[in-house]
Motif scaffolding. Structure first.
Motif, PDB file in Angstrom:
ATOM      1  N   ASP A 141      -0.788  21.435  25.511  1.00 31.06           N
ATOM      2  CA  ASP A 141      -2.014  21.276  26.279  1.00 31.06           C
ATOM      3  C   ASP A 141      -2.272  22.450  27.210  1.00 31.06           C
ATOM      4  O   ASP A 141      -3.407  22.663  27.645  1.00 31.06           O
ATOM      5  N   SER A 142      -1.237  23.261  27.529  1.00 32.96           N
ATOM      6  CA  SER A 142      -1.416  24.333  28.507  1.00 32.96           C
ATOM      7  C   SER A 142      -0.760  25.649  28.106  1.00 32.96           C
ATOM      8  O   SER A 142      -0.847  26.627  28.847  1.00 32.96           O
ATOM      9  N   THR A 193       4.127  34.103  25.079  1.00 34.47           N
ATOM     10  CA  THR A 193       3.654  32.758  25.386  1.00 34.47           C
ATOM     11  C   THR A 193       2.592  32.852  26.469  1.00 34.47           C
ATOM     12  O   THR A 193       2.847  33.380  27.560  1.00 34.47           O
ATOM     13  N   LEU A 194       1.426  32.389  26.159  1.00 36.36           N
ATOM     14  CA  LEU A 194       0.332  32.325  27.125  1.00 36.36           C
ATOM     15  C   LEU A 194       0.432  30.994  27.856  1.00 36.36           C
ATOM     16  O   LEU A 194       0.568  29.936  27.224  1.00 36.36           O
ATOM     17  N   ARG A 195       0.318  31.030  29.182  1.00 36.70           N
ATOM     18  CA  ARG A 195       0.524  29.829  29.989  1.00 36.70           C
ATOM     19  C   ARG A 195      -0.705  29.508  30.822  1.00 36.70           C
ATOM     20  O   ARG A 195      -1.635  30.302  30.907  1.00 36.70           O
ATOM     21  N   ASN A 196      -0.691  28.323  31.416  1.00 34.44           N
ATOM     22  CA  ASN A 196      -1.746  27.858  32.313  1.00 34.44           C
ATOM     23  C   ASN A 196      -3.106  27.828  31.632  1.00 34.44           C
ATOM     24  O   ASN A 196      -4.139  28.147  32.235  1.00 34.44           O
ATOM     25  N   LEU A 197      -3.119  27.456  30.381  1.00 29.57           N
ATOM     26  CA  LEU A 197      -4.373  27.316  29.643  1.00 29.57           C
ATOM     27  C   LEU A 197      -4.953  25.929  29.899  1.00 29.57           C
ATOM     28  O   LEU A 197      -4.213  24.939  29.948  1.00 29.57           O
ATOM     29  N   PRO A 198      -6.256  25.794  30.037  1.00 25.48           N
ATOM     30  CA  PRO A 198      -6.852  24.470  30.241  1.00 25.48           C
ATOM     31  C   PRO A 198      -6.679  23.582  29.008  1.00 25.48           C
ATOM     32  O   PRO A 198      -6.804  24.062  27.877  1.00 25.48           O
ATOM     33  N   PRO A 199      -6.402  22.321  29.179  1.00 29.60           N
ATOM     34  CA  PRO A 199      -6.295  21.421  28.024  1.00 29.60           C
ATOM     35  C   PRO A 199      -7.604  21.369  27.241  1.00 29.60           C
ATOM     36  O   PRO A 199      -8.691  21.389  27.820  1.00 29.60           O
ATOM     37  N   GLY A 200      -7.492  21.306  25.935  1.00 37.80           N
ATOM     38  CA  GLY A 200      -8.668  21.204  25.085  1.00 37.80           C
ATOM     39  C   GLY A 200      -9.560  22.417  25.112  1.00 37.80           C
ATOM     40  O   GLY A 200     -10.749  22.317  24.819  1.00 37.80           O
ATOM     41  N   SER A 201      -9.011  23.592  25.413  1.00 40.14           N
ATOM     42  CA  SER A 201      -9.819  24.815  25.501  1.00 40.14           C
ATOM     43  C   SER A 201      -9.586  25.692  24.281  1.00 40.14           C
ATOM     44  O   SER A 201      -8.506  25.720  23.702  1.00 40.14           O
ATOM     45  N   THR A 202     -10.635  26.424  23.882  1.00 41.48           N
ATOM     46  CA  THR A 202     -10.574  27.280  22.703  1.00 41.48           C
ATOM     47  C   THR A 202     -10.512  28.743  23.128  1.00 41.48           C
ATOM     48  O   THR A 202     -11.235  29.160  24.039  1.00 41.48           O
ATOM     49  N   HIS A 203      -9.668  29.526  22.477  1.00 38.15           N
ATOM     50  CA  HIS A 203      -9.431  30.916  22.840  1.00 38.15           C
ATOM     51  C   HIS A 203      -9.417  31.787  21.587  1.00 38.15           C
ATOM     52  O   HIS A 203      -8.882  31.383  20.552  1.00 38.15           O
ATOM     53  N   THR A 204     -10.001  32.992  21.683  1.00 40.80           N
ATOM     54  CA  THR A 204      -9.930  33.980  20.619  1.00 40.80           C
ATOM     55  C   THR A 204      -9.242  35.217  21.165  1.00 40.80           C
ATOM     56  O   THR A 204      -9.676  35.780  22.182  1.00 40.80           O
ATOM     57  N   VAL A 205      -8.175  35.650  20.503  1.00 38.31           N
ATOM     58  CA  VAL A 205      -7.374  36.752  21.014  1.00 38.31           C
ATOM     59  C   VAL A 205      -7.172  37.818  19.946  1.00 38.31           C
ATOM     60  O   VAL A 205      -7.199  37.539  18.742  1.00 38.31           O
ATOM     61  N   ASN A 206      -6.999  39.059  20.390  1.00 37.72           N
ATOM     62  CA  ASN A 206      -6.571  40.195  19.581  1.00 37.72           C
ATOM     63  C   ASN A 206      -5.319  40.785  20.206  1.00 37.72           C
ATOM     64  O   ASN A 206      -5.090  40.645  21.408  1.00 37.72           O
ATOM     65  N   VAL A 207      -4.532  41.467  19.414  1.00 35.49           N
ATOM     66  CA  VAL A 207      -3.376  42.201  19.916  1.00 35.49           C
ATOM     67  C   VAL A 207      -3.614  43.688  19.681  1.00 35.49           C
ATOM     68  O   VAL A 207      -4.083  44.097  18.611  1.00 35.49           O
ATOM     69  N   LEU A 208      -3.314  44.512  20.695  1.00 33.36           N
ATOM     70  CA  LEU A 208      -3.376  45.967  20.577  1.00 33.36           C
ATOM     71  C   LEU A 208      -1.999  46.535  20.869  1.00 33.36           C
ATOM     72  O   LEU A 208      -1.215  45.952  21.620  1.00 33.36           O
TER      73      LEU A 208
END
Length: 711
Positions: free
Chosen positions: A525-526, A563-578
């Motif tokens: 969830d987070s 590990t990404l932390r402190n994410l809001p529950p039920g939230s959608t994220h789009t990420v890239n790596v450089l």
């Protein structure tokens, strides 16, 4: 699903911990991640430049994926006598068409490849499979073949695979099982031929397994595609008698282990069939394609990335706006790039040639009521189309996208401050950046300021291609006054601007290669744990989250996971790596990953959101909520946010409803008793909802501000 109008056939076919670093390295990284690159500005605007009325921002560090070799495609139909004219292959090759779909919409479900017959329909001479493959090869494209589900068998389809790939060595990779099978009458409306006694989605899923088994026994390297409805379009959400769910949920729950892609169709539709309305409706397409991917994620899990999405039919409308005129050229360019930027590997225009319909005047030109790319040379009454294979405006719209980029080039994020000016961008493999601007205003030119993130343009004059009123083809207008920082787009026109990077800047200057696409190893969830394949020359990796054409640094590591932390529950994220090299220079971005966090398993409340029934653009839902804390709750509220703009509450019962934008607040009815602790009581309410476009469930619910489990 559109069919030709000539000749007459069937009625319808077709946050993580940061590592220590030196001040110098930090400064270098921040410069490369800044909106304007290390130079601090995109480029200087000339003193006498006109005042811009549109701002376009391009972020080369926010990848939207790479263009595939099958990105641009067209449909071909066995009733089209001009299908294999030599001019067709020449024109399609010039437009960098990489896929040709056969044998033509709903004809696929009556067509028998071996006898080249379609009982109940017309088959034109010279349109057999081998003749079609001659055009495919002359174009340099790949075939997308639709096996006959409606009146065929798995054995017939396997025979086609054997002939194509063993006997003839055509190396035909992509095979769909049927066309729009959900239109077989199971939901009341029937245009698709289907001889199966059981016309349910469950039977289709069973048959997909049988077809896939038989066909892959012949050639295990082929890719099998299953037919889905497009979210937000009928019969999405409709549950037939005896079915466990609607079409997509039923089919996907049973076939994700045997398919390689799904096939969806998208027409602008709507009761308002004007060209401008069709262009506006394109704003719905990204959300609908995201929901297709969400549905695949739900049923395929970790295997989801291996299942592609093909948009095998697209056009303005199957009814009123069958346009050949200029606005449909704008639509074609915008539709191709919008779909490709939102996760599909192939887009196929309906159709190569189609046939004339109602004659009208659009933008001062005769419109032939034809959905084709090329003229078929036919007539409606005493009004005749131009000579066969004369390109219509949609052809030039598709061709303009080839000016933007080709297979292997990276699509990057671009945003426009004006809805009537669309922007698409591609970072070329040679380091150049191309930006496509589409002005959908028929009356006024628009002056556009171009701003760049992660890219510093050189002082060289950009290359500019234009398609506007008065142009008979894509026209080179380099040196006409456009600069890397500002261009003017004529009314109802398209421009592609290609700029070169300042020497010594951009990913080409970095010793680090691009990292692999991140994978989601675990999510709560987070938190979210991501990993990726490392890049040669990399000393550390930067994880960026994208919001439109803006990005922000959310993680950094010297390894290949974070590990990404402190994410809001039920939230959608789009990420890239450089990747960064030893000098701090940044690589090109990886392809993107989108993920959604869950809800807390030990929440103080539990909620169930149950879709009772749906009918395409509406639905009925029952919500039940329990208090799992150890104290009673008096006077409760439940809050959620809809995932898309087109969702709303129309009316409800057993509670009071209020919606502001996407946010919904539900308040306990007057006189409601307290919610007992420890789940000893349940509060239930219901509502009738409406959706204009996709209709995904909300991902997070709160009871009196506390996030609940379930959903």
């Amino acid at each position: 699903m559109a069919l030709p109008q000539r000749p007459v056939g069937p009625a319808r076919a077709g946050r993580p911990r940061h590592l220590a670093r030196t001040a110098a390295a930090l400064a270098a990284t921040l410069a490369l991640l800044s909106p304007f690159g290390a130079a601090g500005a995109a480029s200087a605007t000339e003193q006498d430049a006109p005042t811009a009325d549109v701002d376009v921002r391009v972020n080369t560090q926010a990848s939207l994926g790479r263009l595939s070799d099958t990105a641009r495609g067209v449909n071909a139909a066995v009733w089209d006598s001009h299908m294999n004219d030599p001019e067709v292959a020449a024109l399609m090759k010039t437009a960098d068409v990489g896929a040709m779909r056969y044998p033509g919409g709903s004809y696929s479900d009556i067509y028998h490849w071996e006898t080249h017959t379609a009982p109940g329909g017309y088959v034109a001479p010279g349109t057999g499979f081998d003749a079609f493959m001659g055009t495919v090869r002359a174009t340099g494209a790949q075939p997308i073949l639709t096996a006959n589900y409606g009146s065929g068998t798995p054995e017939e389809a396997a025979g086609w695979v054997r002939y194509a790939n063993v006997t003839k060595d055509y190396d035909a990779k992509y095979w769909e099982i049927g066309n729009e099978i959900y239109g077989n009458g199971h939901y009341g409306s029937g245009w698709e031929h289907d001889d199966h006694a059981d016309k349910s989605p469950r039977e289709y899923a069973r048959q997909v397994r049988a077809y896939a088994t038989a066909m892959k026994a012949v050639d295990p390297t082929i890719k099998i595609g299953a037919v889905l409805t497009t979210p937000g379009n009928w019969p999405d959400g409709v549950v037939g008698d005896g079915d466990p769910g609607d079409w997509n949920r039923t089919v996907l729950s049973e076939v994700t282990d045997v398919i390689d892609f799904v096939s969806v169709h998208w027409y602008a539709g709507g009761s308002d069939t004007t060209a401008d309305a069709a262009l506006t409706r394109l704003t719905r397409l990204p959300g609908e394609l995201r929901e297709v991917r969400n549905q695949i994620d739900r049923y395929a899990g970790a295997d989801s990335p291996s299942i592609g999405i093909a948009l095998t039919e697209v056009n303005t409308n199957t009814g009123g706006a069958r346009l050949t005129a200029r606005p449909n050229g704008l639509f074609a360019a915008d539709a191709f790039m919008t779909a490709l930027e939102n996760g599909v590997f192939n887009v196929d225009w309906w159709n190569t040639h189609n046939g004339p319909g109602e004659i009208t005047t659009v933008d001062g030109e005769t419109d032939y009521g034809d959905m084709g790319m090329l003229s078929g040379g036919s007539c409606t009454g005493d009004v005749c189309q131009p000579a066969a294979n004369t390109p219509f405006h949609p052809y030039y719209g598709m061709k303009m996208t080839s000016e933007l980029g080709t297979a292997g080039d990276a699509m990057v994020a671009a945003s426009s401050s004006a809805q009537e000016v669309s922007a698409h961008a591609v970072r070329r493999r040679d380091g150049r950046l191309s930006v496509l601007l589409i002005n959908k205003n028929p009356d006024a030119a628009r002056t556009v300021d171009l701003e760049y993130a992660g890219f510093i343009p050189s002082a060289a004059t950009p290359e500019v291609s234009r398609y506007a009123r008065g142009d008979s083809d894509i026209t080179d207008v380099t040196g006409s006054g456009a600069s890397a920082s500002q261009v003017t787009v004529p009314p109802y026109a398209m421009l592609t601007v290609t700029v070169t990077p300042q020497p010594g800047t951009g990913p080409g200057a970095s010793a680090a290669g691009a990292p692999g696409t991140p994978k989601l190893e675990a999510v709560t969830d987070s938190t979210a744990r991501l990993s990726w394949e490392g890049a040669a020359g990399a000393t550390r990796y930067l994880v960026q989250e994208r919001d439109g054409a803006h990005t922000r640094l959310v993680g950094e590591t010297t390894g290949t996971s974070v590990t990404l932390r402190n994410l809001p529950p039920g939230s959608t994220h789009t990420v890239n790596v450089l990747a960064a090299d030893a000098a701090g220079r940044i690589s090109a971005p990886s392809d993107p990953l989108t993920f959604t966090t869950g809800t807390p398993p030990d929440a103080a409340c539990a909620l169930t959101f149950h879709r009772d029934t749906s009918w395409g653009n509406g639905f009925v839902t029952t919500v039940s909520v329990q208090n799992l804390s150890d104290t009673p709750i008096t006077g409760w509220t439940v809050d959620w946010d809809w995932p898309t703009d087109g969702q709303s509450v129309s009316s409800g019962w057993s509670a009071t409803f209020q919606q502001t934008g996407r946010h919904v607040r539900v308040t306990a009815p007057e006189g409601a008793g307290p919610l007992a602790p420890d789940g000893a009581s349940t509060a239930s309410f219901g509502f009738v909802g409406a959706n204009d476009g996709p209709n995904p469930d909300p991902t997070s619910f709160r009871l009196n501000g506390t996030v609940c489990s379930g959903g």
